[in-house]
Structures are given as structure tokens and as C-alpha cells.
Scaffold this motif. Sequence first.
Motif, PDB file in Angstrom:
ATOM      1  N   VAL A 287       0.825  -1.210   0.000  1.00 41.98           N
ATOM      2  CA  VAL A 287       0.000   0.000   0.000  1.00 41.98           C
ATOM      3  C   VAL A 287       0.855   1.254   0.000  1.00 41.98           C
ATOM      4  O   VAL A 287       0.602   2.205  -0.747  1.00 41.98           O
ATOM      5  CB  VAL A 287      -0.957   0.012   1.211  1.00 41.98           C
ATOM      6  N   THR A 288       1.897   1.261   0.825  1.00 40.75           N
ATOM      7  CA  THR A 288       2.721   2.467   0.944  1.00 40.75           C
ATOM      8  C   THR A 288       3.384   2.813  -0.375  1.00 40.75           C
ATOM      9  O   THR A 288       3.348   3.962  -0.825  1.00 40.75           O
ATOM     10  CB  THR A 288       3.785   2.273   2.033  1.00 40.75           C
ATOM     11  N   ALA A 291       0.703   3.805  -3.071  1.00 41.07           N
ATOM     12  CA  ALA A 291       0.142   5.129  -2.795  1.00 41.07           C
ATOM     13  C   ALA A 291       1.150   6.232  -3.104  1.00 41.07           C
ATOM     14  O   ALA A 291       0.797   7.276  -3.657  1.00 41.07           O
ATOM     15  CB  ALA A 291      -0.301   5.215  -1.342  1.00 41.07           C
ATOM     16  N   ASN A 300      -4.892  11.930  -5.487  1.00 42.43           N
ATOM     17  CA  ASN A 300      -5.152  12.443  -4.129  1.00 42.43           C
ATOM     18  C   ASN A 300      -4.718  13.904  -3.949  1.00 42.43           C
ATOM     19  O   ASN A 300      -4.589  14.366  -2.825  1.00 42.43           O
ATOM     20  CB  ASN A 300      -4.490  11.561  -3.063  1.00 42.43           C
ATOM     21  N   SER A 314      -8.371   9.730  -7.206  1.00 45.06           N
ATOM     22  CA  SER A 314      -8.172   9.096  -5.903  1.00 45.06           C
ATOM     23  C   SER A 314      -7.568   7.703  -6.019  1.00 45.06           C
ATOM     24  O   SER A 314      -7.913   6.926  -6.912  1.00 45.06           O
ATOM     25  CB  SER A 314      -9.497   9.011  -5.141  1.00 45.06           C
ATOM     26  N   ASP A 316      -7.087   4.873  -3.006  1.00 45.78           N
ATOM     27  CA  ASP A 316      -7.403   4.604  -1.602  1.00 45.78           C
ATOM     28  C   ASP A 316      -6.159   4.089  -0.872  1.00 45.78           C
ATOM     29  O   ASP A 316      -5.536   3.107  -1.295  1.00 45.78           O
ATOM     30  CB  ASP A 316      -8.527   3.572  -1.530  1.00 45.78           C
ATOM     31  N   THR A 317      -5.787   4.763   0.217  1.00 45.15           N
ATOM     32  CA  THR A 317      -4.607   4.368   0.990  1.00 45.15           C
ATOM     33  C   THR A 317      -4.950   3.522   2.214  1.00 45.15           C
ATOM     34  O   THR A 317      -4.057   3.132   2.959  1.00 45.15           O
ATOM     35  CB  THR A 317      -3.833   5.619   1.448  1.00 45.15           C
ATOM     36  N   GLU A 318      -6.243   3.265   2.419  1.00 44.33           N
ATOM     37  CA  GLU A 318      -6.670   2.455   3.575  1.00 44.33           C
ATOM     38  C   GLU A 318      -7.419   1.228   3.068  1.00 44.33           C
ATOM     39  O   GLU A 318      -8.642   1.149   3.148  1.00 44.33           O
ATOM     40  CB  GLU A 318      -7.530   3.288   4.521  1.00 44.33           C
ATOM     41  N   VAL A 319      -6.664   0.294   2.529  1.00 46.78           N
ATOM     42  CA  VAL A 319      -7.244  -0.901   1.918  1.00 46.78           C
ATOM     43  C   VAL A 319      -6.533  -2.138   2.440  1.00 46.78           C
ATOM     44  O   VAL A 319      -5.371  -2.077   2.877  1.00 46.78           O
ATOM     45  CB  VAL A 319      -7.120  -0.856   0.381  1.00 46.78           C
ATOM     46  N   ASP A 320      -7.241  -3.267   2.414  1.00 44.73           N
ATOM     47  CA  ASP A 320      -6.562  -4.523   2.718  1.00 44.73           C
ATOM     48  C   ASP A 320      -5.890  -5.033   1.445  1.00 44.73           C
ATOM     49  O   ASP A 320      -5.957  -4.400   0.387  1.00 44.73           O
ATOM     50  CB  ASP A 320      -7.539  -5.546   3.306  1.00 44.73           C
ATOM     51  N   GLN A 323      -8.241  -5.634  -1.570  1.00 43.16           N
ATOM     52  CA  GLN A 323      -8.668  -4.363  -2.157  1.00 43.16           C
ATOM     53  C   GLN A 323      -7.513  -3.681  -2.886  1.00 43.16           C
ATOM     54  O   GLN A 323      -7.717  -3.043  -3.923  1.00 43.16           O
ATOM     55  CB  GLN A 323      -9.226  -3.460  -1.061  1.00 43.16           C
ATOM     56  N   SER A 327      -7.382  -2.363  -6.633  1.00 48.97           N
ATOM     57  CA  SER A 327      -7.010  -0.961  -6.865  1.00 48.97           C
ATOM     58  C   SER A 327      -5.869  -0.861  -7.865  1.00 48.97           C
ATOM     59  O   SER A 327      -5.805   0.092  -8.663  1.00 48.97           O
ATOM     60  CB  SER A 327      -6.590  -0.299  -5.542  1.00 48.97           C
TER      61      SER A 327
END
Length: 485
Positions: A287-288, A291, A300, A314, A316-320, A323, A327
Motif C-alpha cells: 500500500v505504501t 500510494a 489524491n 483518488s 485509496d490508501t486504507e485498503v486490505d 482491495q 485498486s
Amino acid sequence: MTRHIRHAAAFCALLLVALLLNASRIQVVQAPAYDDNPANRRQSIARYGQPRGDILVGDRPVTGSKDTGEQLRYERTYANGPLYAPVTGFASQEYGTSFLEHAEDSTLSGTDPMLSPFPLWSDLTRAQNPGGDVITTLNAAAQQAAYRGLGTRTGAVAALEPATGRILALVSTPSYDPESLSGNGPSVTRSWLGLNEDPARPMLNRAVRQTYPPGSTFKVVTAAAALDAGVIRHVDRPTRSPDPYTLPGTTTPLRNAAQGCRNASLRVAFGRSCNTVFAKLGVDVGVTGMAATAQAFGFNDTGLRIPYPVSPSSFDTEVDRAQLALSSIGQYNTRATPLQMAMVSAAVANRGQLREPYLVERTTTNRGATVSTAGARPVRQAMLPSTAARLRELMRGVVEDGTGTNAAIPGATVGGKTGTAQHGIGNTGMPYAWFVSWAQAEDELEPRVAVAVVVEDAAAHRGHISGAGVAAPIARAVMAAVLGS
């Protein structure tokens, strides 16, 4: 007797001072309140008492002013109104202004103090300067090619000059004629209501105000993240990607529309648009990392203005992890404007450097003297130069030997990426057809144009809708127009 005369004189002097103080209070302290009072029509009469400055494409004005002879004397006119509506917006006596008409209103209306050779004197005398002009960065041929290419379809096109960030084309369809809103009579009210109630939303600027799932065109970003992070070190080595790929933490399989995606190299996966490979790459990057790369491309960013505001794209930076996998192939919560995806393509074309896009080249007085210029635009490194070079190679392969051959231009080097984005409940909506690309003339050292095209309602059987068949020819026409200018 003399004493009474002195008292009367002093009292009269006191009254005179009080009168002067009260007049000063009204003229100076309370003037803004009176100016802003809705019952005060003097501002409106003054505003429309002279011609408005023009918005120009190249050296030709695409706006004008019409003398109606009424109290609000001048109304706005537009040449090729629907073609340039996403750029100019409207200037209405009844409903205000939008887009460039709004962002550059002080110049166009003559209220900008910089339009006066003696700003302080103009402030004291409250004199109104003639409206100034706004010269845009648009390429007229590219704008027309984009508009013709979209035709009756719903969609948008954005084109940039990679080295500078100049916006060369900005088109949204269906469109409307801003002149229908210029005045203040009953017909203007009818037009306003009709445009706002139209389900096709012709006043929506889809190029900068509508976000879409970018689908496979986002794989350019995922590939950049994987290369920058070292997850991929060689574009021709197997990626150890299963087919189908089970989304992490679930029992849901992710499949491909193409064959030959199991353990495919990045080159093969990019050309065949393998969902499984890029979903796994996104998870491997994390994710890091994903993003950070997306944000380096402009996702973003809530502060982008060209000069009017652009809806933020966008990631999304708050995903499992499941997801994140979706993404990374441009689905789930990933959303992008066409302008944003043109920025992605432009960064690849410009050796990884991304220039902030802009639409106004300069502003001038009504006599042509320059008031302001765009100047050098901020630049950021969206990816390593070596990564950009690899992506240019991969995008060239898509056009030369892959799904993007409809974008090829004889005598030019073209790179591209197709995309077909699913949306709606259970992906039941008509897919969006995407194509992002860049083009370089054979006698030039660097690409001159980057383009993004999205088509919402491709007139084809659902199974035949693709960026290659629907969006790529539009991109080709725009790129050819720029290269031929």
C-alpha cells in the motif's frame, strides 16, 4: 450680540464637520456594504456597461460581446460554443460565471488593478478599465479533432504537452452552447432549467470534473511502482503470477480476458493487459509504495487548478491486500479524471518528470500589453528516468504489436495503453473505454503530446467495447493534429 454670532458660527462649523465625517463614513467605511447590497444595481450596470474581454485560442477570440442597448448593455457571445464550453464556461447576467470565465473574471471584466497604468488612481476614482484578454494554451486543431472524434458519444479527451504541462485539448461531450445563458430574459431561465434537468448532463465538464475507474490504463502506474521499488528488475523475466490469482485473504479468483498470463513477463503482461500479473504486483509493492507512486503522478491532490479547480483523482490508501490488488488494476476505489490520466502518460513521455498542467498562457490588456504569463510550472519526479524509459518501450509495443494498433501514426513514434473499466453494481454497467498515449514526430527528440480518452457509452455490443476499438482512434486523431500543427 457678537458672542451669539460666534456661537452660531461654531455650531455651523461643527455641523459641517459632522456632515463631512458622515459622508466619509458612507463613502469609505460603508462603501463595500452598499456595493454588495443586492438592491444596488449600479455594480451590475457598470459590469455590463462595457464589452467583456475575450478568451483566445491561438490568435483567434472564441468569445465576444453583443450590444443589446438595454440597461445591462453587453451580453456574452461564443464562437463554436459547444466546442470550447469545457474551457470557457459561461458568463451569464443571471447565473454568474464558470470555468475560465470565472477564474479569469477580474481580467475579463476589467476589475483587475493590473490592467490600469495607474492602479492607485483607478482605486481612488473608482474608474473601470476596459476588459483584458486571456490567451489559452489550446491547440485549435487538436481541440477540433477531439470533438469530432467523440461525436455523439458521451466522453472526454484531455491532451497535454509533456515538457511544459500546456493543455492542448480539453473536450467533454455532450456539450452545450454557453451563449444560451448569456442574458437575463425568460429564454435564459428556460435554457438553464433544461440544461440542469438533462439526464445527459451537458454542463458537466467530464475532462476535469468527472472521475472514472481508469481500468487497465492504471497499470502504467502499477508498472512504474513495481519498477521503482525493484519488485520487477527485468521486463522480460517471468513474474511468478498464477492464473487465476486468488485475491489475498479471500477465496475469490481474479481472472484474465487474455490467454497466456500465467507467470507472464512484464512486457507480455503489459501488452496483453493481464489483470492477475498487475494485481499481484500491486500487492507485492504494498500500500505504501503504490500510494506514493500514485500520489507522485497526481492522485489524491486536492489543490490542482488549471486555473479553475480539478476534481481530485483518488487512490485509496486504507485498503486490505485484496482491495489493493483490485485498486492496482484500476478498479475498486481507484478513480481518475481524463486530465489525470493524460498527466500519467505525459510523465512517461517526459522521462519521468511531471509538469503541472495549465490552461492560460498569458493575460493582456485590451491593447495587447502583457499583464501576466504562466511562467515555469512546478515539476516533480513521478518515477525514475530509467523506469520511464522502460514504460515508453512497453507502451510503444502496445501500439506497434499489441492492442493499440489503432493509434499508430505513420512517420511517428506512438506509445499507448488500452483500458476497459468495469463499473456499476456487480459490474453490470456499460464498460468505459479508455486509451492513454503519447506521440513523437520522427524528426523530433522528445514526445510532443500526451492524450487520455474515455468513452462512456460506446455504441457497440458490450463484449466488443474496448479502448483499442473505441478510444484509440480518437487519441490518434488528436495526436496527429498536434504533430501536424
